[in-house]
Write a protein that holds these residues in place. Sequence first.
Motif, PDB file in Angstrom:
ATOM      1  N   LYS A 150      88.946   8.008 -20.380  1.00  4.59           N
ATOM      2  CA  LYS A 150      89.007   9.452 -20.608  1.00  4.59           C
ATOM      3  C   LYS A 150      89.584  10.081 -19.339  1.00  4.59           C
ATOM      4  O   LYS A 150      88.876  10.299 -18.370  1.00  4.59           O
ATOM      5  CB  LYS A 150      87.608  10.000 -20.903  1.00  4.59           C
ATOM      6  N   THR A 151      90.878  10.347 -19.378  1.00  5.47           N
ATOM      7  CA  THR A 151      91.616  10.654 -18.157  1.00  5.47           C
ATOM      8  C   THR A 151      91.867  12.146 -17.983  1.00  5.47           C
ATOM      9  O   THR A 151      92.351  12.818 -18.889  1.00  5.47           O
ATOM     10  CB  THR A 151      92.963   9.905 -18.168  1.00  5.47           C
ATOM     11  N   ASP A 152      91.529  12.653 -16.790  1.00  4.59           N
ATOM     12  CA  ASP A 152      91.844  14.020 -16.387  1.00  4.59           C
ATOM     13  C   ASP A 152      92.750  13.963 -15.171  1.00  4.59           C
ATOM     14  O   ASP A 152      92.558  13.135 -14.271  1.00  4.59           O
ATOM     15  CB  ASP A 152      90.570  14.797 -16.020  1.00  4.59           C
ATOM     16  N   PHE A 153      93.736  14.868 -15.126  1.00  3.12           N
ATOM     17  CA  PHE A 153      94.680  14.909 -14.013  1.00  3.12           C
ATOM     18  C   PHE A 153      94.476  16.173 -13.183  1.00  3.12           C
ATOM     19  O   PHE A 153      94.261  17.253 -13.719  1.00  3.12           O
ATOM     20  CB  PHE A 153      96.119  14.875 -14.529  1.00  3.12           C
ATOM     21  N   ILE A 154      94.535  15.996 -11.868  1.00  2.00           N
ATOM     22  CA  ILE A 154      94.522  17.108 -10.919  1.00  2.00           C
ATOM     23  C   ILE A 154      95.826  17.023 -10.136  1.00  2.00           C
ATOM     24  O   ILE A 154      96.152  15.978  -9.580  1.00  2.00           O
ATOM     25  CB  ILE A 154      93.320  17.024  -9.966  1.00  2.00           C
TER      26      ILE A 154
END
Length: 216
Positions: A168-172
Amino acid sequence: MATLLHLDSSLNGENSHSRAVTAAFREAWESEHPDGTVVYRDLAADPLPHLTAPAYYAGFSDPAAHTPEEQSAFALRKQLLEEAEQADALLIGAPMYNYSIASGLKTWLDHVIAVGRTVASEQPTLAGKPATVVTSRGGAYGPGTPSEGQDHLQPYLEMILGEKLGLKTDFILAELTMAPNVPAMAELIPLYEKSHQQSRADAETRGRTLAKQLAA
């Protein structure tokens, strides 16, 4: 207690923008979950060896049947796989180099992409784990920019981490990091400063929130 696997891949040490943001995430994580565990790998300062044929093909056979050569070749890959599998969350620093990811991060991915285990499996062993990816780049690659369509970093990581590994990937994102050093980009410095500040704030919020969730 939750375990965080923290990977950095920037070549720039203390001057790295992605490392500053991953550090903000980690500090927030540790302040919220001081009893947790952090496993850290610096893929630039302590690079992994490239995946070899014996290590690759050993992943397709029963470990009990491995020859001594295969056991030796697979040992590091086994360690890297287990580190990822035992982690409750991943934090990945992924600066853009030549429009894609750093070679050190690519090498780590080559080791942990294991057919029948982490990918192409009925129960992929990393699926469902949260992964926070901090990306940084010298310019801007969004819609309407001169470099639109040249970002081969985030689309690749979205595919390999999310679609293939099931994370479950989140990008900053921290962008325009070259603005303070390139005279032609001087007018973009305010946008760079805003992006960098926002990325640190997002990392701190994400680190605290995720630590609370996993420690509950």
